[in-house]
Design a protein around this motif. Structure first.
Motif: not given
Length: 190
Positions: A55, A65, A78, A155, A163-164, A183-186
């Motif tokens: 992220s 993560e 994380d 989230r 997105t968090q 935060r943004i992630g996969y």
């Protein structure tokens, strides 16, 4: 800002309730074959979920993560850091215990409590130039931000992307840090 957050929260909960109801499978009354197939499907899915990913966000630019969950309850951690030399590094670790609604659809919302510590320090060229011009040490040669907090966490997941938003409820340590962390992630879930 808090009223907007409350509106988003209410809309998100309503959307989750609709999606959870839409995801239910109707019971068929065509004999034992349908019940037998439903029973096999229920036994084949495990209540345990594991996830790993990456992220980006504030304050720590990049984090790895990892998380696991049992049914709707999930724990995620994380963290990451980079050291480039004196007064030029950043690090962070965050974690949270969240409740996932709905838990078995590709779209879900998680609510819970989290916390973490994040620190960033970087050289400040302007301050260094002022000190050099005055031949004295009037200003720090670097900038730093630091945050240690306990946060309300939300989230939103969609097909692995998330997105968090963390809103600190209690700041244990705070130096030039934002009031809201994001935060943004996969995540890959298995």
């Amino acid at each position: 800002m808090i009223t907007a957050f409350k509106r988003i929260l209410v809309i998100g909960i309503a959307l989750c309730a609709v999606l959870a109801h839409a995801g239910e499978t109707p019971q068929k009354t065509d004999g034992g074959a349908a019940n037998e197939n439903n029973g096999k499907a229920e036994r084949s899915t495990s209540p345990w979920k594991f996830e790993v990913g990456v992220s980006a966000g504030a304050l720590t630019p990049i984090m790895l993560e990892a998380g696991f969950g049992y049914k709707a309850m999930h724990l995620h951690i994380d963290g990451f850091g980079i050291y480039k030399g004196a007064n030029d590094f950043w690090c962070g670790i965050r974690g949270g215990l969240v409740w996932r609604i709905p838990r078995d659809l590709p779209f879900s919302v998680e609510f819970g409590i989290g916390g973490g510590y994040e620190f960033a320090e970087a050289p400040n060229g302007i301050h260094q130039a002022v000190n050099k011009a005055n031949e004295a040490h009037y200003l720090y040669d670097f900038n730093f931000k630091e945050k240690l907090d306990i946060s309300a966490e939300m989230r939103i997941h969609l097909f692995g992307f998330f997105t968090q938003i963390d809103i600190p409820v209690y700041n244990i340590m705070d130096h030039e840090a934002p009031d809201m962390l994001w935060r943004i992630g996969y995540l890959v879930e298995f």
